[in-house]
Design an enzyme around this catalytic site. Structure first.
Site, PDB file in Angstrom:
ATOM      1  N   CYS A   5     -29.442  24.161 -34.013  1.00  0.00           N
ATOM      2  CA  CYS A   5     -28.625  23.300 -33.297  1.00  0.00           C
ATOM      3  C   CYS A   5     -29.578  22.451 -32.287  1.00  0.00           C
ATOM      4  O   CYS A   5     -30.920  22.304 -32.754  1.00  0.00           O
ATOM      5  CB  CYS A   5     -27.413  24.107 -32.072  1.00  0.00           C
ATOM      6  SG  CYS A   5     -28.359  25.066 -31.163  1.00  0.00           S
ATOM      7  N   ARG A  11     -24.882  27.048 -29.661  1.00  0.00           N
ATOM      8  CA  ARG A  11     -24.319  26.920 -31.125  1.00  0.00           C
ATOM      9  C   ARG A  11     -25.157  28.079 -32.028  1.00  0.00           C
ATOM     10  O   ARG A  11     -24.657  28.964 -32.454  1.00  0.00           O
ATOM     11  CB  ARG A  11     -24.031  26.077 -31.636  1.00  0.00           C
ATOM     12  CG  ARG A  11     -22.868  25.095 -30.907  1.00  0.00           C
ATOM     13  CD  ARG A  11     -22.883  23.761 -31.270  1.00  0.00           C
ATOM     14  NE  ARG A  11     -24.133  23.081 -30.516  1.00  0.00           N
ATOM     15  CZ  ARG A  11     -24.406  21.544 -30.673  1.00  0.00           C
ATOM     16  NH1 ARG A  11     -23.525  20.825 -31.404  1.00  0.00           N
ATOM     17  NH2 ARG A  11     -25.244  21.256 -30.395  1.00  0.00           N
ATOM     18  N   ASP A 122     -20.660  20.109 -29.463  1.00  0.00           N
ATOM     19  CA  ASP A 122     -21.634  20.817 -28.361  1.00  0.00           C
ATOM     20  C   ASP A 122     -21.128  21.229 -27.309  1.00  0.00           C
ATOM     21  O   ASP A 122     -20.272  20.649 -26.364  1.00  0.00           O
ATOM     22  CB  ASP A 122     -22.703  19.544 -28.150  1.00  0.00           C
ATOM     23  CG  ASP A 122     -23.734  20.205 -27.121  1.00  0.00           C
ATOM     24  OD1 ASP A 122     -23.633  21.205 -26.615  1.00  0.00           O
ATOM     25  OD2 ASP A 122     -24.697  19.411 -26.623  1.00  0.00           O
TER      26      ASP A 122
HETATM   27  P1  4NP Z   1     -26.932  23.997 -28.128  1.00  0.00           P
HETATM   28  O1  4NP Z   1     -26.348  23.329 -26.912  1.00  0.00           O
HETATM   29  O2  4NP Z   1     -27.327  22.818 -29.235  1.00  0.00           O
HETATM   30  O3  4NP Z   1     -25.618  24.442 -28.891  1.00  0.00           O
HETATM   31  O4  4NP Z   1     -27.868  24.890 -27.745  1.00  0.00           O
HETATM   32  C1  4NP Z   1     -27.346  22.511 -26.178  1.00  0.00           C
HETATM   33  C2  4NP Z   1     -28.075  23.028 -25.185  1.00  0.00           C
HETATM   34  C3  4NP Z   1     -29.134  22.139 -24.562  1.00  0.00           C
HETATM   35  C4  4NP Z   1     -28.943  20.613 -24.580  1.00  0.00           C
HETATM   36  C5  4NP Z   1     -28.064  20.068 -25.686  1.00  0.00           C
HETATM   37  C6  4NP Z   1     -27.076  20.873 -26.335  1.00  0.00           C
HETATM   38  N1  4NP Z   1     -29.622  19.952 -23.816  1.00  0.00           N
HETATM   39  O5  4NP Z   1     -29.874  18.793 -24.061  1.00  0.00           O
HETATM   40  O6  4NP Z   1     -30.659  20.695 -23.075  1.00  0.00           O
END
Ligand code: 4NP
Length: 157
Positions: A5, A11, A122
Site C-alpha cells: 500500500c 491496509r 485509503d
Molecule cells: P496505507 O495508508 O497506505 O493503507 O498505509 C496511508 C498511510 C499514510 C499515508 C497514506 C496512506 N500518508 O500519506 O502518509
C-alpha cells in the site's frame, strides 16, 4: 506474497496479519513467504496505525508488532506475487519492476471478485467506518488468496 500500500501502516499490514493467521491455521506457513511494504517511506519503522490495529484485533488478528518498511528493489526477486491495494500502487510496482518480474504484480481485490471493487479505499485519516470497510475488503481478498494458493500448491481445501 508481498502486500503493498502507500504507507504500510493501514491496509498492507492488515493484509499481512490477516493472511499470515489464515496461512498458519491452514498449516501452510512453511510454504509461503508473507510480508508487506509501502510505496512511500513516510512511516518507515512505525507500527500500524492504531485504528487499523483496533479493527484487526476486533476480528481476532494481532498486527500490533509489525513495522512499516518501504518497497525495495530486492523484493522483485523475493516474491512470486506482489499485491497492490489500489491502482496507484500497481502503477508504481509495475513502473519499478524489472522485465522478468512484471507478471507478478496483481490487484489484491482480484482475489475477491464478488465485491466488484478493484481498489481498497485509503482509510488513513478517515472514520472508523473507513477502517471497517478496508478490513472487510482485505479479509475477503485474503480468503480468496488462500484458496488460490491452495490450488497453486495442490494443498487440500
Ligand atoms: P496505507 O495508508 O497506505 O493503507 O498505509 C496511508 C498511510 C499514510 C499515508 C497514506 C496512506 N500518508 O500519506 O502518509
Amino acid at each position: 506474497m508481498l502486500f503493498v500500500c502507500t504507507g504500510n501502516i493501514c491496509r498492507s499490514p492488515t493484509a499481512e496479519g490477516m493472511f499470515r493467521a489464515m496461512v498458519e491455521r491452514a498449516g501452510l506457513v512453511e510454504a509461503i513467504d508473507i510480508d508487506s511494504c509501502g510505496t512511500h517511506g513516510y512511516h518507515v519503522g512505525e507500527r500500524p496505525h492504531p485504528p487499523s490495529v483496533f479493527e484487526a484485533k476486533r476480528r481476532g488478528y494481532d498486527i500490533s508488532q509489525l513495522r512499516a518498511r518501504p518497497l525495495l528493489p530486492g523484493d522483485y526477486d523475493m516474491f512470486d506475487l506482489m499485491l497492490a491495494c489500489d491502482a496507484g500502487h500497481r502503477r508504481i510496482l509495475e513502473s519499478r519492476a524489472p522485465v522478468r518480474a512484471r507478471g507478478r504484480v496483481r490487484m489484491l481485490m482480484d482475489f475477491a471478485p464478488d465485491h466488484g471493487v478493484r481498489d481498497i479505499p485509503d482509510p488513513w485519516g478517515g472514520e472508523e467506518t473507513d477502517y471497517r470497510l478496508a478490513a472487510d475488503l482485505i479479509e475477503a481478498a485474503c480468503e480468496g488468496l488462500l484458496a488460490h494458493v491452495r490450488r497453486e500448491i495442490g494443498a487440500a481445501p
